[in-house]
Structures are given as structure tokens and as C-alpha cells.
Design a protein around this motif. Structure first.
Motif, PDB file in Angstrom:
ATOM      1  N   LEU A 206      29.808  71.955  43.518  1.00  0.00           N
ATOM      2  CA  LEU A 206      28.866  71.877  44.629  1.00  0.00           C
ATOM      3  C   LEU A 206      28.010  73.128  44.671  1.00  0.00           C
ATOM      4  O   LEU A 206      28.528  74.235  44.519  1.00  0.00           O
ATOM      5  CB  LEU A 206      29.623  71.774  45.961  1.00  0.00           C
ATOM      6  N   PRO A 207      26.712  72.962  44.911  1.00  0.00           N
ATOM      7  CA  PRO A 207      25.885  74.160  45.110  1.00  0.00           C
ATOM      8  C   PRO A 207      26.346  74.876  46.382  1.00  0.00           C
ATOM      9  O   PRO A 207      26.834  74.236  47.322  1.00  0.00           O
ATOM     10  CB  PRO A 207      24.470  73.611  45.266  1.00  0.00           C
ATOM     11  N   ASP A 208      26.219  76.204  46.404  1.00  0.00           N
ATOM     12  CA  ASP A 208      26.678  76.990  47.556  1.00  0.00           C
ATOM     13  C   ASP A 208      26.178  76.446  48.885  1.00  0.00           C
ATOM     14  O   ASP A 208      26.920  76.400  49.860  1.00  0.00           O
ATOM     15  CB  ASP A 208      26.244  78.453  47.420  1.00  0.00           C
ATOM     16  N   GLU A 209      24.908  76.021  48.921  1.00  0.00           N
ATOM     17  CA  GLU A 209      24.338  75.584  50.205  1.00  0.00           C
ATOM     18  C   GLU A 209      24.987  74.308  50.742  1.00  0.00           C
ATOM     19  O   GLU A 209      24.826  73.959  51.901  1.00  0.00           O
ATOM     20  CB  GLU A 209      22.817  75.451  50.140  1.00  0.00           C
ATOM     21  N   GLU A 210      25.758  73.606  49.901  1.00  0.00           N
ATOM     22  CA  GLU A 210      26.451  72.402  50.374  1.00  0.00           C
ATOM     23  C   GLU A 210      27.879  72.698  50.850  1.00  0.00           C
ATOM     24  O   GLU A 210      28.553  71.826  51.369  1.00  0.00           O
ATOM     25  CB  GLU A 210      26.467  71.334  49.278  1.00  0.00           C
TER      26      GLU A 210
ATOM     27  N   GLU B 171      31.785  86.026  59.352  1.00  0.00           N
ATOM     28  CA  GLU B 171      31.796  84.588  59.074  1.00  0.00           C
ATOM     29  C   GLU B 171      31.266  84.288  57.686  1.00  0.00           C
ATOM     30  O   GLU B 171      30.539  85.070  57.095  1.00  0.00           O
ATOM     31  CB  GLU B 171      30.955  83.838  60.110  1.00  0.00           C
ATOM     32  N   GLU B 172      31.699  83.118  57.178  1.00  0.00           N
ATOM     33  CA  GLU B 172      31.164  82.614  55.923  1.00  0.00           C
ATOM     34  C   GLU B 172      29.748  82.100  56.186  1.00  0.00           C
ATOM     35  O   GLU B 172      29.500  81.451  57.198  1.00  0.00           O
ATOM     36  CB  GLU B 172      31.990  81.423  55.418  1.00  0.00           C
ATOM     37  N   ILE B 173      28.856  82.383  55.259  1.00  0.00           N
ATOM     38  CA  ILE B 173      27.469  81.912  55.357  1.00  0.00           C
ATOM     39  C   ILE B 173      27.087  81.298  54.013  1.00  0.00           C
ATOM     40  O   ILE B 173      27.221  81.955  52.974  1.00  0.00           O
ATOM     41  CB  ILE B 173      26.482  83.077  55.651  1.00  0.00           C
ATOM     42  N   TYR B 174      26.636  80.063  54.023  1.00  0.00           N
ATOM     43  CA  TYR B 174      26.204  79.416  52.790  1.00  0.00           C
ATOM     44  C   TYR B 174      24.734  79.011  52.810  1.00  0.00           C
ATOM     45  O   TYR B 174      24.174  78.674  51.784  1.00  0.00           O
ATOM     46  CB  TYR B 174      27.078  78.190  52.481  1.00  0.00           C
TER      47      TYR B 174
ATOM     48  N   GLU C  25      18.693  80.719  53.375  1.00  0.00           N
ATOM     49  CA  GLU C  25      17.742  81.459  54.219  1.00  0.00           C
ATOM     50  C   GLU C  25      18.469  82.428  55.147  1.00  0.00           C
ATOM     51  O   GLU C  25      18.069  83.579  55.294  1.00  0.00           O
ATOM     52  CB  GLU C  25      16.880  80.486  55.038  1.00  0.00           C
ATOM     53  N   GLU C  26      19.555  81.953  55.748  1.00  0.00           N
ATOM     54  CA  GLU C  26      20.329  82.811  56.643  1.00  0.00           C
ATOM     55  C   GLU C  26      20.953  83.978  55.867  1.00  0.00           C
ATOM     56  O   GLU C  26      20.966  85.117  56.336  1.00  0.00           O
ATOM     57  CB  GLU C  26      21.417  81.991  57.347  1.00  0.00           C
ATOM     58  N   LEU C  27      21.434  83.689  54.662  1.00  0.00           N
ATOM     59  CA  LEU C  27      22.008  84.734  53.810  1.00  0.00           C
ATOM     60  C   LEU C  27      20.977  85.821  53.512  1.00  0.00           C
ATOM     61  O   LEU C  27      21.267  87.011  53.631  1.00  0.00           O
ATOM     62  CB  LEU C  27      22.475  84.136  52.484  1.00  0.00           C
ATOM     63  N   GLU C  28      19.794  85.397  53.123  1.00  0.00           N
ATOM     64  CA  GLU C  28      18.724  86.336  52.788  1.00  0.00           C
ATOM     65  C   GLU C  28      18.378  87.216  53.991  1.00  0.00           C
ATOM     66  O   GLU C  28      18.239  88.429  53.873  1.00  0.00           O
ATOM     67  CB  GLU C  28      17.488  85.560  52.304  1.00  0.00           C
TER      68      GLU C  28
ATOM     69  N   ILE D 145      31.532  91.490  52.890  1.00  0.00           N
ATOM     70  CA  ILE D 145      32.791  91.817  52.207  1.00  0.00           C
ATOM     71  C   ILE D 145      32.965  90.951  50.962  1.00  0.00           C
ATOM     72  O   ILE D 145      33.845  91.188  50.159  1.00  0.00           O
ATOM     73  CB  ILE D 145      34.020  91.721  53.143  1.00  0.00           C
ATOM     74  N   SER D 146      32.135  89.925  50.826  1.00  0.00           N
ATOM     75  CA  SER D 146      32.034  89.125  49.601  1.00  0.00           C
ATOM     76  C   SER D 146      30.642  88.515  49.607  1.00  0.00           C
ATOM     77  O   SER D 146      29.883  88.683  50.562  1.00  0.00           O
ATOM     78  CB  SER D 146      33.120  88.044  49.542  1.00  0.00           C
ATOM     79  N   GLU D 147      30.315  87.795  48.570  1.00  0.00           N
ATOM     80  CA  GLU D 147      28.962  87.244  48.435  1.00  0.00           C
ATOM     81  C   GLU D 147      28.543  86.381  49.628  1.00  0.00           C
ATOM     82  O   GLU D 147      27.388  86.361  50.017  1.00  0.00           O
ATOM     83  CB  GLU D 147      28.882  86.417  47.147  1.00  0.00           C
ATOM     84  N   HIS D 148      29.509  85.672  50.212  1.00  0.00           N
ATOM     85  CA  HIS D 148      29.183  84.740  51.292  1.00  0.00           C
ATOM     86  C   HIS D 148      29.880  85.044  52.618  1.00  0.00           C
ATOM     87  O   HIS D 148      29.927  84.191  53.493  1.00  0.00           O
ATOM     88  CB  HIS D 148      29.512  83.302  50.866  1.00  0.00           C
ATOM     89  N   PHE D 149      30.463  86.232  52.748  1.00  0.00           N
ATOM     90  CA  PHE D 149      31.153  86.553  53.998  1.00  0.00           C
ATOM     91  C   PHE D 149      30.531  87.795  54.632  1.00  0.00           C
ATOM     92  O   PHE D 149      30.682  88.908  54.117  1.00  0.00           O
ATOM     93  CB  PHE D 149      32.659  86.760  53.795  1.00  0.00           C
TER      94      PHE D 149
END
Length: 191
Positions: free
Chosen positions: A75-79, A96-99, A102-105, A116-120
Motif C-alpha cells: 500500500l502507498p503510505d497515503e493509504e 501521532e502517526e501521519i500518512y 500534504e500534512e506531513l510536508e 521520531i520516525s518518518e511518519h510519527f
């Protein structure tokens, strides 16, 4: 008594009919206790982990352990659906986890956010010194393509993911390879 547990549940028959489902079994009381024990160990970690979703699933009248082969699905990250948060003892979300890309950027450009990680993402300015912090795993929604079909057969349903140690225990129990993309779920339901 064990025969009564293997009562015909429509939800169980649907799960067993799905292509990727390797195992779908009603959980015995002993298995529920063992999984709960493994989850309780997570409370002793430096930042305790509370698997709220799993507790909610096991609080239903029945629970099914499901093992699904997703080895050929990427699955792509955004899904991906966020289920993990970092909360303070008063319930404030401080990570929180963010996938959402746009919000990540946006958050990566925010000086008040620390990853603390790529998506947290964590929000240090929201935490209070000395206040306890907990990772909280919520129930899963939108995890299965046929979730609505399952929900239509019961009055209430909760899908949860066990922590890593419980996942390994379940795979060992059913003699299933310890592969990351072979996932385990606990589905709690009330008929």
C-alpha cells in the motif's frame, strides 16, 4: 463447552471464505488470557503502550483471531490508516502517526514538531514536564475491503492489531511463518 464455541457464526464463515485469510478461529478463553498477558507486558516499557483497540475487541462477546497473507500487497503510505498516538496522562495527544503527504510536508516545516520516525510526529510544546506519556493503539477501521460485509452480520464489531510479541505468539501457535506482511488481527464482535 468447546463445541458450543465453534457455533456457526456468519462472520466466521465470511472470513474463512476470503482468499488471503490463512486462519480465522474463534478465540478460546485461554488464548484471550495469553494475548492479554503479552499486551500487559507492554505497560512496563519506558513509554508504556496501551493497546486500547485490542482491549475493546476482547471486551466484545466473542473474538476471532485472523491471519491474513498480504505478502504481495504494497500500500502507498497515503493509504495507510493511523492507529498509534502518543498521549499524556490527561489524554492530550502529543504525538501521532501521519500518512497524509500534504500534512506531513507541512509538519516537517514546523519548528515545534519533532519526528521520531518518518511518519510519527511529536509535539514537544504540548507535553508537560513530569507528566506520564503512553503510546495508545486504537482499533482499526478500513483495514479490510469486506469490513461492511462483516459488520452486517453482527450488532457490533471491533478490529484490532495485536502488538509484535502477541503477533509472533499467534503465528507460532498456528505454525505460520513470521513474515511482516502476514498480519494478524483480532476481531471482537457481539452477535
Amino acid at each position: 463447552m468447546e463445541q458450543k464455541m465453534e457455533k456457526e457464526y456468519k462472520i466466521l464463515n465470511i472470513l474463512r471464505s476470503k482468499d488471503r485469510v490463512l486462519k480465522a478461529e474463534l478465540m478460546s478463553d485461554d488464548l484471550k488470557k495469553e494475548i492479554t498477558k503479552l499486551e500487559m507486558k507492554r505497560l512496563d516499557e519506558m513509554v508504556p503502550l496501551i493497546n486500547k483497540g485490542l482491549k475493546e475487541a476482547l471486551d466484545e462477546e466473542e473474538a476471532i483471531v485472523v491471519v491474513i497473507d498480504k505478502t504481495d500487497i504494497i500500500l502507498p503510505d497515503e493509504e495507510l490508516i493511523p492507529t498509534l498516538t502518543l498521549q499524556s496522562e490527561n489524554g492530550r495527544i502529543i504525538g501521532e502517526e501521519i500518512y497524509d503527504p500534504e500534512e506531513l510536508e507541512e509538519l516537517k516545516n514546523d519548528p515545534n514538531v519533532y519526528f521520531i520516525s518518518e511518519h510519527f510526529a511529536t509535539y514537544p510544546n504540548l507535553s508537560v514536564p513530569g507528566e506520564k506519556q503512553f503510546f495508545v493503539v486504537s482499533q482499526l477501521v478500513g483495514e479490510l475491503d469486506y469490513e461492511d460485509e462483516l459488520r452486517d452480520t453482527v450488532s457490533h464489531m471491533v478490529i484490532a492489531a495485536p502488538s509484535t510479541e502477541a503477533d509472533h505468539y499467534i503465528k507460532d501457535l498456528f505454525k505460520i511463518p513470521q513474515e511482516e506482511r502476514i498480519t494478524t488481527l483480532i476481531i471482537g464482535f457481539t452477535e
